[in-house]
Write an enzyme that holds these catalytic residues in place. Structure first.
Site, PDB file in Angstrom:
ATOM      1  N   SER A  46       0.865  -1.182   0.000  1.00  0.00           N
ATOM      2  CA  SER A  46       0.000   0.000   0.000  1.00  0.00           C
ATOM      3  C   SER A  46       0.898   1.226   0.000  1.00  0.00           C
ATOM      4  O   SER A  46       1.017   1.942   0.988  1.00  0.00           O
ATOM      5  CB  SER A  46      -0.922  -0.012   1.226  1.00  0.00           C
TER       6      SER A  46
ATOM      7  N   HIS B  15       8.837  -1.016   9.405  1.00  0.00           N
ATOM      8  CA  HIS B  15       9.059  -2.018   8.365  1.00  0.00           C
ATOM      9  C   HIS B  15       8.136  -1.740   7.165  1.00  0.00           C
ATOM     10  O   HIS B  15       7.356  -0.800   7.182  1.00  0.00           O
ATOM     11  CB  HIS B  15       8.778  -3.423   8.915  1.00  0.00           C
ATOM     12  N   ARG B  16       8.232  -2.598   6.134  1.00  0.00           N
ATOM     13  CA  ARG B  16       7.271  -2.612   5.034  1.00  0.00           C
ATOM     14  C   ARG B  16       6.551  -3.959   5.072  1.00  0.00           C
ATOM     15  O   ARG B  16       6.972  -4.891   5.736  1.00  0.00           O
ATOM     16  CB  ARG B  16       7.965  -2.461   3.658  1.00  0.00           C
ATOM     17  N   SER B  17       5.476  -4.056   4.290  1.00  0.00           N
ATOM     18  CA  SER B  17       4.762  -5.340   4.282  1.00  0.00           C
ATOM     19  C   SER B  17       5.586  -6.448   3.625  1.00  0.00           C
ATOM     20  O   SER B  17       5.505  -7.607   4.015  1.00  0.00           O
ATOM     21  CB  SER B  17       3.408  -5.189   3.598  1.00  0.00           C
TER      22      SER B  17
ATOM     23  N   GLU C 108      -2.961   5.503  12.273  1.00  0.00           N
ATOM     24  CA  GLU C 108      -2.158   5.878  11.103  1.00  0.00           C
ATOM     25  C   GLU C 108      -3.045   5.973   9.861  1.00  0.00           C
ATOM     26  O   GLU C 108      -3.985   5.186   9.707  1.00  0.00           O
ATOM     27  CB  GLU C 108      -1.087   4.790  10.920  1.00  0.00           C
TER      28      GLU C 108
ATOM     29  N   ASP D  35       1.584   8.280   7.070  1.00  0.00           N
ATOM     30  CA  ASP D  35       2.511   7.383   6.364  1.00  0.00           C
ATOM     31  C   ASP D  35       2.474   7.763   4.882  1.00  0.00           C
ATOM     32  O   ASP D  35       3.366   8.440   4.375  1.00  0.00           O
ATOM     33  CB  ASP D  35       2.080   5.932   6.616  1.00  0.00           C
TER      34      ASP D  35
ATOM     35  N   LYS E 135       7.487   0.101  14.404  1.00  0.00           N
ATOM     36  CA  LYS E 135       6.407  -0.751  13.904  1.00  0.00           C
ATOM     37  C   LYS E 135       7.040  -1.843  13.060  1.00  0.00           C
ATOM     38  O   LYS E 135       7.549  -1.564  11.966  1.00  0.00           O
ATOM     39  CB  LYS E 135       5.420   0.090  13.066  1.00  0.00           C
TER      40      LYS E 135
ATOM     41  N   ASP F  45      -3.720   1.057  11.694  1.00  0.00           N
ATOM     42  CA  ASP F  45      -3.349   1.725  10.441  1.00  0.00           C
ATOM     43  C   ASP F  45      -4.499   1.487   9.472  1.00  0.00           C
ATOM     44  O   ASP F  45      -4.712   0.359   9.031  1.00  0.00           O
ATOM     45  CB  ASP F  45      -2.036   1.151   9.880  1.00  0.00           C
TER      46      ASP F  45
ATOM     47  N   LYS G 217      10.077   5.343   6.894  1.00  0.00           N
ATOM     48  CA  LYS G 217      10.481   4.174   6.115  1.00  0.00           C
ATOM     49  C   LYS G 217      11.567   4.641   5.155  1.00  0.00           C
ATOM     50  O   LYS G 217      11.262   5.336   4.181  1.00  0.00           O
ATOM     51  CB  LYS G 217       9.294   3.645   5.299  1.00  0.00           C
TER      52      LYS G 217
ATOM     53  N   GLU H   7       1.899  -9.151   7.118  1.00  0.00           N
ATOM     54  CA  GLU H   7       2.710  -8.709   8.260  1.00  0.00           C
ATOM     55  C   GLU H   7       2.521  -9.600   9.487  1.00  0.00           C
ATOM     56  O   GLU H   7       2.875  -9.206  10.599  1.00  0.00           O
ATOM     57  CB  GLU H   7       2.421  -7.236   8.570  1.00  0.00           C
TER      58      GLU H   7
ATOM     59  N   HIS I  99      -3.163  -5.982   2.703  1.00  0.00           N
ATOM     60  CA  HIS I  99      -2.250  -6.995   3.235  1.00  0.00           C
ATOM     61  C   HIS I  99      -2.956  -8.331   3.492  1.00  0.00           C
ATOM     62  O   HIS I  99      -2.419  -9.210   4.144  1.00  0.00           O
ATOM     63  CB  HIS I  99      -1.610  -6.510   4.543  1.00  0.00           C
TER      64      HIS I  99
ATOM     65  N   GLN J 124      -6.447  -1.869   7.473  1.00  0.00           N
ATOM     66  CA  GLN J 124      -5.274  -2.672   7.091  1.00  0.00           C
ATOM     67  C   GLN J 124      -4.559  -3.333   8.268  1.00  0.00           C
ATOM     68  O   GLN J 124      -4.144  -4.483   8.167  1.00  0.00           O
ATOM     69  CB  GLN J 124      -4.295  -1.786   6.314  1.00  0.00           C
ATOM     70  N   GLU J 125      -4.386  -2.573   9.351  1.00  0.00           N
ATOM     71  CA  GLU J 125      -3.586  -3.115  10.449  1.00  0.00           C
ATOM     72  C   GLU J 125      -4.219  -2.837  11.800  1.00  0.00           C
ATOM     73  O   GLU J 125      -4.508  -1.685  12.124  1.00  0.00           O
ATOM     74  CB  GLU J 125      -2.175  -2.503  10.439  1.00  0.00           C
TER      75      GLU J 125
HETATM   76  P1  PGA Z   1       3.265  -1.177   2.973  1.00  0.00           P
HETATM   77  O1  PGA Z   1       2.316  -1.070   4.222  1.00  0.00           O
HETATM   78  O2  PGA Z   1       4.619  -1.585   3.445  1.00  0.00           O
HETATM   79  O3  PGA Z   1       2.559  -2.215   2.182  1.00  0.00           O
HETATM   80  O4  PGA Z   1       3.273   0.173   2.328  1.00  0.00           O
HETATM   81  C1  PGA Z   1       2.718  -0.711   5.482  1.00  0.00           C
HETATM   82  C2  PGA Z   1       1.963   0.481   5.930  1.00  0.00           C
HETATM   83  O5  PGA Z   1       1.021   0.969   5.253  1.00  0.00           O
HETATM   84  O6  PGA Z   1       2.297   0.998   6.996  1.00  0.00           O
HETATM   85 ZN    ZN Z   2       0.796   2.668   6.820  1.00  0.00          ZN
END
Ligand code: PGA
Ligand code: ZN
Length: 412
Positions: free
Chosen positions: A39, A358-360, A278, A305, A381, A233, A330, A197, A144, A153-154
């Site tokens: 994302s 991190h990233r996904s 987030e 983000d 994170k 998130d 990131k 994740e 994800h 998403q999270e």
């Molecule tokens: P991404 O997602 O690493 O797929 O961008 C992580 C996030 O949105 O924080």
């Molecule tokens: Zn994010």
């Protein structure tokens, strides 16, 4: 002095190719692999050139090594400038931001190793002693996860009263484990599947997910005597449908316009005592971020983000508009360690909380654990379970052990 630059194609946690870079100096060595997002923010630098990782191996490696060999690994800002010059674009689309950031971080690691120092100490100096609180990912939805999962998403947790990193990490996994049991009561067909994740992926509504997230935090918190707070998130850029100007929650069959989204998120924050939220709005909706921050920013971190993409110019705009009080960091969103540092610095100067992330799509690279300590970021994170997630968490345990006087980070 850099003697060799080696770039290879390796696997990431989604089974996609990514780059790993070795920097060899006469008395040091650094190795870093780059992650990838699913994302991604539209203002992120390009991860790879048009030809993907293969083009990096065939063409870019030679370009970079011919310029970098002979340079001093301690001259990181010079090296980052040279990488930018070699690329020649604004978004690293010729050499790939992932290539650039892996080289940049591997150079820093090589410099650290030439002094026999761990990276966090080389970058942060002798007096860094703060360990970030881990934001653990317990349930995955959105980009994800599959289409029958929640849209958010999270679903994350933070053990805000943990006394050390080990207590914090084990609190997070205890919630992750309890959540599995709670999911099984709601979703009879649950197979134990996990998302990118490492959070569970159940076929339940966003509401049910929020309810059991809260319940798991309370139950485990009471059991082990730690305050564990829920966080989210929303990755709302993924929910935003510009053709109808609404946030589309497919799992719940509901769409919300900007005003309704503000009310929805505000209510979630208040009902569940969210510690951190987030990307509650589309990346371009700085006004939504500002309104929410004004309403609840004193009790919840409102974190950008996709809106900031670790870019100091976008952060400067966010500061001016008061569009949030936290920023995800990131390094591969911006393409160099120097630029990452500048963004962190600007955030801290303006009371914006930096969260190293991190990233996904990840590898077992542990560099971000060192960056979080070096930057004194109060939060990191990086998931709760899964080899590529625990690589960072376990590194924090080792770092804490090395510190003379470790303490958990302060939020203020
Ligand atoms: P991404 O997602 O690493 O797929 O961008 C992580 C996030 O949105 O924080
Ligand atoms: Zn994010």
């Amino acid at each position: 002095i850099i003697e060799d630059v080696r770039v290879r194609k390796i696997l990431d946690s989604r089974g996609n190719p990514t780059v790993e870079v070795d920097i060899i100096t006469w008395n040091g060595f650094g190795r870093v692999a780059a992650p990838s997002g699913a994302s991604t923010g539209s203002n992120e630098v390009a991860a790879f050139p048009q030809g993907g990782v293969d083009e990096v191996i065939t063409d870019v490696e030679d370009l970079i090594s011919s310029e970098l060999i002979g340079m001093d690994s301690e001259d990181l800002t010079d090296i980052d400038s040279v990488l930018k010059e070699i690329d020649g674009t604004d978004d690293y689309s010729n050499i790939g931001g992932n290539t650039a950031v892996a080289v940049s971080m591997a150079v820093a690691k090589a410099a650290a190793s030439s002094y026999s120092l761990p990276l966090y100490r080389y970058l942060g100096g002798n007096f860094k002693n703060e360990i970030p609180y881990p934001l653990g990912n317990i349930l995955n939805g959105g980009a994800h996860a599959g289409i029958h999962a929640p849209d958010i998403q999270e679903f994350l947790v933070v053990p805000v009263s943990a006394k050390n990193i080990s207590e914090a990490i084990f609190a997070n996994v205890a919630v992750h484990k309890r959540l599995k049991e709670l999911i099984q009561e709601k979703d009879k067909n649950f197979t134990g599947g996990k998302g990118d994740e490492g959070g569970w992926v159940p076929n339940i509504s966003n509401y049910d997910a929020l309810e059991i997230q809260h319940q798991a935090c309370e139950e485990i918190g009471d059991e082990i005597g730690i305050t564990i707070k829920p966080s989210l998130d929303l990755a709302a850029s993924e929910l935003w449908d510009s053709s109808v100007e609404k946030y589309v929650y497919g799992q719940d069959n509901i769409s919300r316009d900007s005003g309704e989204q503000i009310e929805y998120v505000k209510e979630i924050i208040e009902t569940y005592g969210m510690f951190y939220v987030e990307d509650p709005f589309d990346e371009a909706d700085f006004d939504g971020f500002a309104q929410l921050t004004k309403a609840v920013g004193d009790k919840c971190l409102i974190v950008g983000d996709d809106s900031f993409v670790t870019n100091k110019n976008l952060l400067a705009k966010g500061i001016e508009l008061k569009a949030g009080n936290g920023i995800i960091i990131k390094p591969n969103q911006i393409g160099s360690l120097s630029a990452t540092y500048e963004t962190v610095k600007l955030a801290k100067e303006n009371n914006i909380t930096p969260i190293v992330s991190h990233r996904s799509g990840e590898t077992t690279d542990e560099t971000i654990a060192h960056l979080a300590v070096a930057f004194s970021a109060p939060l990191i994170k990086t998931g709760a379970v899964g080899g590529e997630r625990i690589a960072k968490l376990n590194e924090l345990i080792r770092i804490e052990e090395e510190l003379a006087n470790p303490s958990m980070a302060k939020f203020d």
